[in-house]
Design an enzyme around this catalytic site. Structure first.
Site, short mmCIF file in Angstrom:
data_model
loop_
_atom_site.label_atom_id
_atom_site.label_comp_id
_atom_site.label_asym_id
_atom_site.label_seq_id
_atom_site.Cartn_x
_atom_site.Cartn_y
_atom_site.Cartn_z
N SER A 21 -3.01 -7.14 -10.81
CA SER A 21 -3.11 -5.79 -11.38
C SER A 21 -4.24 -5.05 -10.68
O SER A 21 -4.90 -5.59 -9.80
CB SER A 21 -3.42 -5.90 -12.88
N LYS A 22 -4.43 -3.82 -11.09
CA LYS A 22 -5.45 -2.97 -10.47
C LYS A 22 -6.82 -3.63 -10.44
O LYS A 22 -7.62 -3.41 -9.55
CB LYS A 22 -5.56 -1.64 -11.22
N ARG A 23 -7.05 -4.41 -11.46
CA ARG A 23 -8.30 -5.14 -11.56
C ARG A 23 -8.62 -5.94 -10.29
O ARG A 23 -9.77 -6.18 -9.97
CB ARG A 23 -8.16 -6.14 -12.71
#
Ligand code: GLU
Length: 468
Positions: free
Chosen positions: A236-238
């Protein structure tokens, strides 16, 4: 043989989507098939034109060219309405007037009883029209039997129809839903192989029932596993860049990203490096691993450097232009980008770094780096700088080999180590103590600029000596 990539334009083209697109592309190219791009933009609230553009740009940057499309689902609403009507006419779908409250109510009861929430079929056998209520259209899912299909990645999958309910195919305003449009499109576009993320695997049995109700031939299905971050959680963006175009921003070559993506879930012995041509020859969707694969930035970095070093410098240079433009550096004002690549490729990890570290070859250098000047542009540097400056002024052929010779000869003549010349010279030429080898640095800075910069450094050294 026809494949399609069918992204929903609700965000970036992310790494997982790009991998799906690559797999579709490879299958089509390997088997002389057709690769279709279809934008699934029926979710009007979440779809944006920016995101459509990001998909198109991402595909173009990666070089995943499609043979048909892009098609847009929003341009096919009339067709969907016709097929909804056809199913209604055939008794394969029905109007449902159940209120939201009623649906919520049964859902709550089922949850309380520990059951999977599903529509109870209240309107299935003929519902009274309710004045002022626009009905939804539900698909009449079979009650008996199982849906069985052989997924090319996951193997045989079997779901009992009792697990499925009558799903909504058209909303009260007539707009069609995903599971329905995808079937109509794949049928109309004669798609023979559906490759998509395995987050869709629960949709497939529902879709198969719709295919059958329409009398359409079933495609093959291949559900590819998701991609995890290095910490084992879903990517994910994380985890940093996940949008494909972000990798471009960050300085990766499309060849590196493609090579990286093909290895996420697929392998061929222990080979790591694959040209696009090799991927086309070797890839087989049936060999894709059913287990999720983890993303590793280190490996991507390694591949990026590999391609920067091994692709023809002129090819890498074509990509570098984009970064120069973004950084506001005019590539005309210095060495050819191919020459630059030939020197810098194994000194940096990305094209962005290469750009950042190459400004000095195209633009005037500002003040000398304070630490570098303090250490290397001392009064003792005057003699070596003067000597090398004179020799270089006489040099006619400005080539790395000759430049290297000149530095060596000057060092011998002055009876000093190479470093006593190279370090002051480096600071003179680049303003810093870090640059490619001194011959290559001279070569890239160019004749006129090198001589001017040596003079400037000499002035600096003398002013400093005078100030003592
Ligand atoms: N539009 C769907 C998505 O982006 C994919 C549908 C499909 O490939 O069948 O998740």
């Amino acid at each position: 043989m026809r494949t399609r990539f069918a992204p929903s334009p609700t965000g970036y083209l992310h790494v997982g989507g790009a991998r799906t697109a690559l797999f579709c592309y490879l299958e089509a190219r390997a088997r002389n098939g057709v690769f279709i791009l279809r934008i699934e933009d029926t979710d009007l609230e979440r779809s944006t034109p920016e995101s459509v553009q990001a998909i198109l740009d991402g595909m173009e940057w990666l070089g995943l060219d499609y043979d048909e499309g892009p098609f847009y689902q929003t341009q096919r609403f009339d067709r969907y309405a016709d097929v909804v009507q056809q199913l209604l006419d055939d008794g394969r779908a029905y109007h449902c007037y159940c209120s939201k409250e009623r649906i919520e109510g049964i859902r709550e009861e089922q949850m309380k009883a520990g059951l999977k929430p599903r529509y109870d079929g209240h309107c299935r056998d003929g519902a009274e029209a309710v004045a002022g209520v626009k009905p939804v259209v539900r698909f009449r899912n079979p009650h008996q039997g199982d849906v069985v299909f052989d997924d090319l990645v996951r193997g045989r999958i079997s779901i009992s129809n009792t697990e499925l309910d009558d799903l909504v195919i058209a909303r009260p305003d007539g707009s069609p839903t995903y599971n329905f449009t995808v079937v109509v499109d794949d049928m109309d576009m004669k798609v023979s192989l559906v490759i998509r993320g395995d987050d869709h695997i629960n949709n497939t049995p529902r879709q198969i029932n719709i295919y059958q109700a329409l009398g359409a031939e079933l495609p093959d299905f291949a559900h590819v596993p998701m991609i995890l971050g290095d910490d084992g959680a879903r990517l994910s963006k994380r985890h940093g860049a996940v949008g494909v175009l972000q990798y471009r921003e960050d300085g990766y070559l499309p060849q590196a990203l493609l090579n990286y993506l093909v290895r996420l879930g697929w392998s061929h012995g222990d080979q790591e490096v694959f040209s696009l041509q090799e991927m086309i020859e070797l890839f087989d969707i049936r060999q894709v691993n059913r287990k999720a694969s983890a993303f590793s930035t280190d490996k991507l970095d390694w591949l990026n450097q590999h391609y920067m070093k091994t692709l023809p410098p002129a090819e890498v240079a074509e990509h570098l232009v984009w970064y120069f433009e973004k950084a506001g550096i005019n590539p005309e004002k210095g060495p050819s980008l191919a020459d630059l690549v030939s020197v810098q490729a194994d000194r940096v990890k990305t094209l962005r770094e290469m750009t950042d570290q190459s400004r000095v070859f195209y633009e005037d250098i500002g003040d000398f780096d304070a630490g570098a000047a303090k250490k290397h542009l001392r009064p003792v540097a005057e003699q070596p700088l003067r000597a090398i400056g004179n020799r270089l002024a006489d040099l006619e052929i400005w080539e790395p080999e000759r430049l290297d010779q000149v530095v060596r000869i000057t060092a011998e003549e002055l009876e000093v180590g190479m470093g006593k010349i190279a370090q002051p010279l480096r600071v003179a030429l680049t303003g810093t103590a870090i640059s490619p080898s001194i011959d290559k640095t001279l070569w890239l800075v160019g004749r006129e600029r090198s001589l001017a910069r040596i003079s400037r450094a000499l002035e600096y050294v003398m002013a400093r000596a005078a100030a003592v």
